[in-house]
Design an enzyme around this catalytic site. Structure first.
Site, PDB file in Angstrom:
ATOM      1  N   TRP A  31      57.409  94.989  61.439  1.00  0.00           N
ATOM      2  CA  TRP A  31      58.771  94.555  61.775  1.00  0.00           C
ATOM      3  C   TRP A  31      59.726  95.704  61.501  1.00  0.00           C
ATOM      4  O   TRP A  31      59.583  96.390  60.491  1.00  0.00           O
ATOM      5  CB  TRP A  31      59.137  93.324  60.946  1.00  0.00           C
ATOM      6  CG  TRP A  31      60.345  92.625  61.453  1.00  0.00           C
ATOM      7  CD1 TRP A  31      61.606  92.717  60.941  1.00  0.00           C
ATOM      8  CD2 TRP A  31      60.412  91.736  62.570  1.00  0.00           C
ATOM      9  NE1 TRP A  31      62.466  91.939  61.664  1.00  0.00           N
ATOM     10  CE2 TRP A  31      61.753  91.318  62.690  1.00  0.00           C
ATOM     11  CE3 TRP A  31      59.479  91.270  63.491  1.00  0.00           C
ATOM     12  CZ2 TRP A  31      62.179  90.451  63.677  1.00  0.00           C
ATOM     13  CZ3 TRP A  31      59.905  90.403  64.469  1.00  0.00           C
ATOM     14  CH2 TRP A  31      61.238  90.001  64.554  1.00  0.00           C
ATOM     15  N   HIS A  96      67.689  83.748  56.068  1.00  0.00           N
ATOM     16  CA  HIS A  96      66.320  84.256  56.131  1.00  0.00           C
ATOM     17  C   HIS A  96      66.190  85.569  55.347  1.00  0.00           C
ATOM     18  O   HIS A  96      65.219  85.774  54.624  1.00  0.00           O
ATOM     19  CB  HIS A  96      65.920  84.456  57.600  1.00  0.00           C
ATOM     20  CG  HIS A  96      64.525  84.927  57.806  1.00  0.00           C
ATOM     21  ND1 HIS A  96      63.432  84.105  57.641  1.00  0.00           N
ATOM     22  CD2 HIS A  96      64.047  86.139  58.159  1.00  0.00           C
ATOM     23  CE1 HIS A  96      62.331  84.791  57.891  1.00  0.00           C
ATOM     24  NE2 HIS A  96      62.679  86.027  58.207  1.00  0.00           N
TER      25      HIS A  96
END
Length: 161
Positions: A31, A96
């Site tokens: 990521w 998040h």
């Protein structure tokens, strides 16, 4: 901590132990790939610069920063002297960011407390992409370089303890 007045890549090379007998694991989050690749390159190049053979650097990829915990746990089992966890979490519009950063920091801490092989935290937790760029080879140097130096020192500590 990176600031305008401190470049993470500046250190006294004479204070770093010879690392030619050590083996390192680097677990890299996919990521924010551009950021994590720069961090990996900084760590990899620094390890080579301090005598580590390229064949003694094991790289594993994991999907995201949360998965670094499991990847590092399994890497600790691979006969390495230290592990470097490489990731990048950039704040978005939801909570998040907080959950991932908190979980990864605690998970890496737990691996250090319970395991025999040190795990070095090289996870950027930035508010913006530009901050991540600045810390992965930009104006603040490369956190990967700093992590590699920490890994060498921790491998030496483990050897001597």
């Amino acid at each position: 901590m990176a600031t305008e007045n401190k470049n993470l890549s500046d250190y006294d090379k004479t204070t770093i132990p010879n690392a030619n007998k050590f083996r390192f694991g680097i677990v890299v989050s996919e990521w924010n790939h551009d950021i994590t690749e720069n961090l990996f390159k900084g760590a990899f190049d620094t390890l080579l610069e301090h005598g580590v053979l390229a064949g003694n650097i094991v790289r594993w990829n994991v999907p995201g920063s949360f998965e670094l915990i499991y990847g590092c746990k399994k890497m600790q089992e691979q006969m390495v002297n230290a592990v470097i966890a490489v990731g990048s979490v950039i704040k978005g519009e939801t909570k998040h960011f907080d959950f991932i950063c908190d979980s990864v920091a605690h998970g890496i801490k737990d691996l250090n407390v319970t395991g025999e092989t040190p795990v070095v935290f090289c996870v950027l937790t930035d508010n913006t992409k530009q901050q991540a760029i600045d810390r992965s080879g930009g104006k603040h140097g490369n956190k990967g370089t700093e992590a590699a130096i920490a890994a060498i020192k921790m491998a030496e500590l483990r050897k001597n303890s």
